[in-house]
Design a protein around this motif. Structure first.
Motif, PDB file in Angstrom:
ATOM      1  N   LEU A 265      54.332  41.673  57.929  1.00 12.28           N
ATOM      2  CA  LEU A 265      54.422  41.680  59.385  1.00 12.28           C
ATOM      3  C   LEU A 265      53.612  40.554  60.045  1.00 12.28           C
ATOM      4  O   LEU A 265      52.756  40.795  60.892  1.00 12.28           O
ATOM      5  CB  LEU A 265      53.956  43.038  59.943  1.00 12.28           C
ATOM      6  N   GLY A 266      53.859  39.334  59.637  1.00  8.38           N
ATOM      7  CA  GLY A 266      53.197  38.200  60.264  1.00  8.38           C
ATOM      8  C   GLY A 266      51.739  38.039  59.890  1.00  8.38           C
ATOM      9  O   GLY A 266      50.977  37.375  60.603  1.00  8.38           O
ATOM     10  N   THR A 267      51.321  38.641  58.770  1.00 15.13           N
ATOM     11  CA  THR A 267      49.945  38.515  58.292  1.00 15.13           C
ATOM     12  C   THR A 267      49.955  38.286  56.781  1.00 15.13           C
ATOM     13  O   THR A 267      50.946  38.577  56.097  1.00 15.13           O
ATOM     14  CB  THR A 267      49.094  39.768  58.571  1.00 15.13           C
ATOM     15  N   LEU A 268      48.840  37.798  56.260  1.00 13.49           N
ATOM     16  CA  LEU A 268      48.580  37.779  54.821  1.00 13.49           C
ATOM     17  C   LEU A 268      47.480  38.785  54.560  1.00 13.49           C
ATOM     18  O   LEU A 268      46.459  38.791  55.252  1.00 13.49           O
ATOM     19  CB  LEU A 268      48.139  36.386  54.372  1.00 13.49           C
ATOM     20  N   ARG A 269      47.687  39.652  53.534  1.00 14.23           N
ATOM     21  CA  ARG A 269      46.705  40.706  53.265  1.00 14.23           C
ATOM     22  C   ARG A 269      46.407  40.824  51.783  1.00 14.23           C
ATOM     23  O   ARG A 269      47.277  40.604  50.938  1.00 14.23           O
ATOM     24  CB  ARG A 269      47.210  42.063  53.770  1.00 14.23           C
ATOM     25  N   THR A 270      45.163  41.192  51.496  1.00 16.74           N
ATOM     26  CA  THR A 270      44.778  41.535  50.139  1.00 16.74           C
ATOM     27  C   THR A 270      43.715  42.626  50.197  1.00 16.74           C
ATOM     28  O   THR A 270      43.032  42.783  51.214  1.00 16.74           O
ATOM     29  CB  THR A 270      44.234  40.313  49.372  1.00 16.74           C
ATOM     30  N   ALA A 271      43.607  43.381  49.111  1.00 17.43           N
ATOM     31  CA  ALA A 271      42.566  44.398  48.974  1.00 17.43           C
ATOM     32  C   ALA A 271      41.712  44.041  47.767  1.00 17.43           C
ATOM     33  O   ALA A 271      42.243  43.765  46.693  1.00 17.43           O
ATOM     34  CB  ALA A 271      43.179  45.787  48.802  1.00 17.43           C
ATOM     35  N   VAL A 272      40.406  44.030  47.942  1.00 10.99           N
ATOM     36  CA  VAL A 272      39.480  43.675  46.869  1.00 10.99           C
ATOM     37  C   VAL A 272      38.699  44.929  46.465  1.00 10.99           C
ATOM     38  O   VAL A 272      37.898  45.432  47.261  1.00 10.99           O
ATOM     39  CB  VAL A 272      38.504  42.571  47.324  1.00 10.99           C
ATOM     40  N   PRO A 273      38.917  45.450  45.273  1.00 10.41           N
ATOM     41  CA  PRO A 273      38.162  46.634  44.832  1.00 10.41           C
ATOM     42  C   PRO A 273      36.676  46.316  44.704  1.00 10.41           C
ATOM     43  O   PRO A 273      36.296  45.266  44.178  1.00 10.41           O
ATOM     44  CB  PRO A 273      38.778  46.956  43.467  1.00 10.41           C
ATOM     45  N   VAL A 274      35.822  47.240  45.180  1.00 11.57           N
ATOM     46  CA  VAL A 274      34.370  47.076  45.082  1.00 11.57           C
ATOM     47  C   VAL A 274      33.750  48.409  44.676  1.00 11.57           C
ATOM     48  O   VAL A 274      34.414  49.447  44.702  1.00 11.57           O
ATOM     49  CB  VAL A 274      33.760  46.587  46.413  1.00 11.57           C
ATOM     50  N   SER A 275      32.474  48.375  44.330  1.00 10.80           N
ATOM     51  CA  SER A 275      31.797  49.575  43.841  1.00 10.80           C
ATOM     52  C   SER A 275      30.884  50.225  44.868  1.00 10.80           C
ATOM     53  O   SER A 275      30.370  51.318  44.637  1.00 10.80           O
ATOM     54  CB  SER A 275      30.969  49.217  42.598  1.00 10.80           C
ATOM     55  N   SER A 276      30.641  49.552  45.997  1.00 12.13           N
ATOM     56  CA  SER A 276      29.752  50.113  47.005  1.00 12.13           C
ATOM     57  C   SER A 276      29.977  49.402  48.336  1.00 12.13           C
ATOM     58  O   SER A 276      30.585  48.325  48.389  1.00 12.13           O
ATOM     59  CB  SER A 276      28.287  49.945  46.590  1.00 12.13           C
ATOM     60  N   LEU A 277      29.459  49.985  49.400  1.00 17.29           N
ATOM     61  CA  LEU A 277      29.570  49.363  50.709  1.00 17.29           C
ATOM     62  C   LEU A 277      28.744  48.075  50.766  1.00 17.29           C
ATOM     63  O   LEU A 277      29.136  47.101  51.427  1.00 17.29           O
ATOM     64  CB  LEU A 277      29.106  50.336  51.792  1.00 17.29           C
ATOM     65  N   ALA A 278      27.621  48.061  50.061  1.00 18.25           N
ATOM     66  CA  ALA A 278      26.812  46.840  50.015  1.00 18.25           C
ATOM     67  C   ALA A 278      27.585  45.707  49.367  1.00 18.25           C
ATOM     68  O   ALA A 278      27.547  44.561  49.829  1.00 18.25           O
ATOM     69  CB  ALA A 278      25.509  47.103  49.253  1.00 18.25           C
ATOM     70  N   ARG A 279      28.299  46.029  48.290  1.00 22.70           N
ATOM     71  CA  ARG A 279      29.120  45.019  47.627  1.00 22.70           C
ATOM     72  C   ARG A 279      30.266  44.589  48.537  1.00 22.70           C
ATOM     73  O   ARG A 279      30.644  43.406  48.563  1.00 22.70           O
ATOM     74  CB  ARG A 279      29.676  45.596  46.321  1.00 22.70           C
ATOM     75  N   ALA A 280      30.810  45.520  49.305  1.00 26.45           N
ATOM     76  CA  ALA A 280      31.877  45.188  50.243  1.00 26.45           C
ATOM     77  C   ALA A 280      31.382  44.190  51.285  1.00 26.45           C
ATOM     78  O   ALA A 280      32.090  43.248  51.657  1.00 26.45           O
ATOM     79  CB  ALA A 280      32.402  46.449  50.921  1.00 26.45           C
ATOM     80  N   ALA A 281      30.141  44.402  51.749  1.00 25.97           N
ATOM     81  CA  ALA A 281      29.575  43.483  52.735  1.00 25.97           C
ATOM     82  C   ALA A 281      29.409  42.086  52.147  1.00 25.97           C
ATOM     83  O   ALA A 281      29.599  41.073  52.833  1.00 25.97           O
ATOM     84  CB  ALA A 281      28.232  44.018  53.227  1.00 25.97           C
ATOM     85  N   GLU A 282      29.064  42.002  50.862  1.00 26.11           N
ATOM     86  CA  GLU A 282      28.936  40.706  50.204  1.00 26.11           C
ATOM     87  C   GLU A 282      30.286  39.998  50.142  1.00 26.11           C
ATOM     88  O   GLU A 282      30.376  38.786  50.355  1.00 26.11           O
ATOM     89  CB  GLU A 282      28.377  40.890  48.791  1.00 26.11           C
ATOM     90  N   VAL A 283      31.333  40.753  49.829  1.00 24.29           N
ATOM     91  CA  VAL A 283      32.678  40.176  49.783  1.00 24.29           C
ATOM     92  C   VAL A 283      33.074  39.654  51.156  1.00 24.29           C
ATOM     93  O   VAL A 283      33.616  38.545  51.299  1.00 24.29           O
ATOM     94  CB  VAL A 283      33.694  41.225  49.294  1.00 24.29           C
ATOM     95  N   ALA A 284      32.803  40.449  52.192  1.00 26.37           N
ATOM     96  CA  ALA A 284      33.140  40.033  53.549  1.00 26.37           C
ATOM     97  C   ALA A 284      32.390  38.767  53.933  1.00 26.37           C
ATOM     98  O   ALA A 284      32.967  37.834  54.515  1.00 26.37           O
ATOM     99  CB  ALA A 284      32.819  41.157  54.532  1.00 26.37           C
ATOM    100  N   ALA A 285      31.094  38.714  53.601  1.00 25.22           N
ATOM    101  CA  ALA A 285      30.295  37.537  53.926  1.00 25.22           C
ATOM    102  C   ALA A 285      30.825  36.304  53.215  1.00 25.22           C
ATOM    103  O   ALA A 285      30.852  35.204  53.786  1.00 25.22           O
ATOM    104  CB  ALA A 285      28.835  37.779  53.556  1.00 25.22           C
ATOM    105  N   ARG A 286      31.268  36.467  51.967  1.00 27.71           N
ATOM    106  CA  ARG A 286      31.812  35.332  51.217  1.00 27.71           C
ATOM    107  C   ARG A 286      33.093  34.835  51.876  1.00 27.71           C
ATOM    108  O   ARG A 286      33.315  33.618  52.008  1.00 27.71           O
ATOM    109  CB  ARG A 286      32.077  35.761  49.769  1.00 27.71           C
ATOM    110  N   ALA A 287      33.959  35.758  52.298  1.00 26.70           N
ATOM    111  CA  ALA A 287      35.209  35.367  52.941  1.00 26.70           C
ATOM    112  C   ALA A 287      34.949  34.650  54.258  1.00 26.70           C
ATOM    113  O   ALA A 287      35.602  33.643  54.580  1.00 26.70           O
ATOM    114  CB  ALA A 287      36.093  36.591  53.161  1.00 26.70           C
TER     115      ALA A 287
END
Length: 399
Positions: A197-219
């Motif tokens: 729908l007019g977007t590019l999407r991906t899901a990145v599996p992580v083990s914790s919310l802290a790790r999720a924040a690291e992924v977001a910061a990298r992106a």
């Protein structure tokens, strides 16, 4: 722009490159200039946190282009130095600040009667309180792009910087070019992303919310100055959903596809794999409302939901969207004749094209019925045991 911040002597040794920008030797600076040997330079477009551009006038003592205006900072690449290293060094030295992280945009070859070099163009944000080197800069200011555009015709600008500015405008136009559905899907097919729908999407599996924040910061770091306008992030303890779309166009552009590739590469370097193995596939939900008079009902749904028009889509029959990106889009399906049931609303579940067969099979196994597959692969019409309808949709079959 073409001089380093620490003045080079005529005996300074520079790398000499060939037509493919490969180092083929070294020569004294005097020889490089006298014989027009190919070498390397960097151009950094420096902006403050408000997006204003750092412009300056070179000192009269400069050997090359004295007293001319420039919209970039930078200089020659040192012997054995990479473009990235030179861009950071030159920008920090010339602006008198630290912590600058230039983002490479493109490289071009500049050539005139007197000069020949490969020019790597970067952009970087810098604190407002800069302290330019007095030996390099006789005047400076931060200007909006409109102010700079109005000023340039009256300024005598360094020719290489002016060429870089023109090429930067062309690069921006190319990056803003929308991608059609097939092209957008193909561009990210092997990157762990999908077009929805007019977007590019991906899901990145992580083990914790802290790790999720690291992924977001990298992106965010990878996207640089485009993060605010192109990237959206949903953080959960088990996964991070990344979405790319040009906010100005409400569509996928060349730049979005490029950013997806760069994000995937950065995540893989960190040992992460963009995709959705082990988690639910990325998807998007739309609500479709059947109507005889779409312009008559569209304002009601826009108002009652607090929704808005998509950028550039204000036709009385266009979809409406949640400006916060939290709720599903609402679109309107034209009816030919009235129907008398109380509601004429159904769900559209947009999934990756290669996920559709599995999703349909799961729905049928759960007691659903396939009402119509004629429109496939654009969409399949399914219903539950009591006849309530839903559509599984993909981008395919629409171009």
């Amino acid at each position: 722009m073409t001089e380093p911040l620490i003045p080079l002597s005529q005996d300074e040794v520079l790398d000499v490159v060939d037509d493919q920008d490969r180092v083929v030797g070294r020569a004294r600076r005097a020889e490089v200039m006298a014989e027009g040997l190919l070498h390397r330079c960097v151009f950094v477009l420096a902006t403050d946190p408000d997006g204003r551009i750092f412009v300056h006038r070179r000192t009269p003592e400069k050997i090359v282009f004295p007293s001319l205006y420039d919209v970039f900072v930078g200089g020659v690449v040192g012997t054995g130095e990479s473009y990235d290293e030179a861009a950071k060094r030159e920008a920090e030295e010339e602006l008198g600040v630290t912590g600058i992280e230039p983002e490479h945009l493109f490289t071009f070859r500049y050539e005139s009667a007197e000069h020949r070099w490969f020019s790597a163009v970067y952009r970087a944000r810098t604190p407002v309180e800069v302290n330019p080197q007095a030996e390099e800069v006789s005047w400076h200011a931060f200007l909006t792009e409109q102010q700079l555009t109005e000023a340039l015709p009256d300024w005598e600008v360094v020719p290489d910087g002016l060429e870089a500015w023109r090429r930067l405008a062309a690069w921006r136009n190319a990056m803003a070019e929308p991608l059609g559905r097939p092209a957008a899907s193909a561009a990210v097919a092997d990157l762990g992303w999908r077009y929805l729908l007019g977007t590019l999407r991906t899901a990145v599996p992580v083990s914790s919310l802290a790790r999720a924040a690291e992924v977001a910061a990298r992106a965010v770091a990878v996207c640089g100055q485009d993060a605010d306008r192109n990237l959206r992030v949903d953080l959960r303890p088990d996964q991070v959903v990344l979405t790319l779309q040009s906010a100005d166009q409400a569509d996928v552009t060349v730049r979005d596809a490029e950013l997806a590739a760069r994000i995937s590469s950065a995540l893989r370097e960190s040992g992460l794999t963009p995709g959705w193995e082990g988690v639910r596939s990325v998807q998007m939900l739309e609500l479709a409302i059947d109507a005889l008079d779409i312009p008559a009902i569209r304002p009601f749904w826009k108002a009652v939901l607090g929704y808005a028009d998509e950028p550039g889509r204000t036709d009385p029959t266009d979809a409406v969207v949640d400006p916060l990106g939290q709720g599903p889009a609402i679109w309107f399906q034209q009816m030919d004749e009235p129907r008398h049931q109380r509601n004429r609303i159904h769900f559209d579940i947009c999934v990756p094209h290669d996920e559709a067969p599995r999703r349909i099979a799961a729905a049928l196994a759960a007691g659903g019925r396939l009402l119509d597959e004629t429109p496939a692969p654009a969409f399949w019409i399914l219903a539950d045991a009591e006849g309530n309808e839903a559509c599984i949709t993909t981008w395919q079959g629409r171009d």
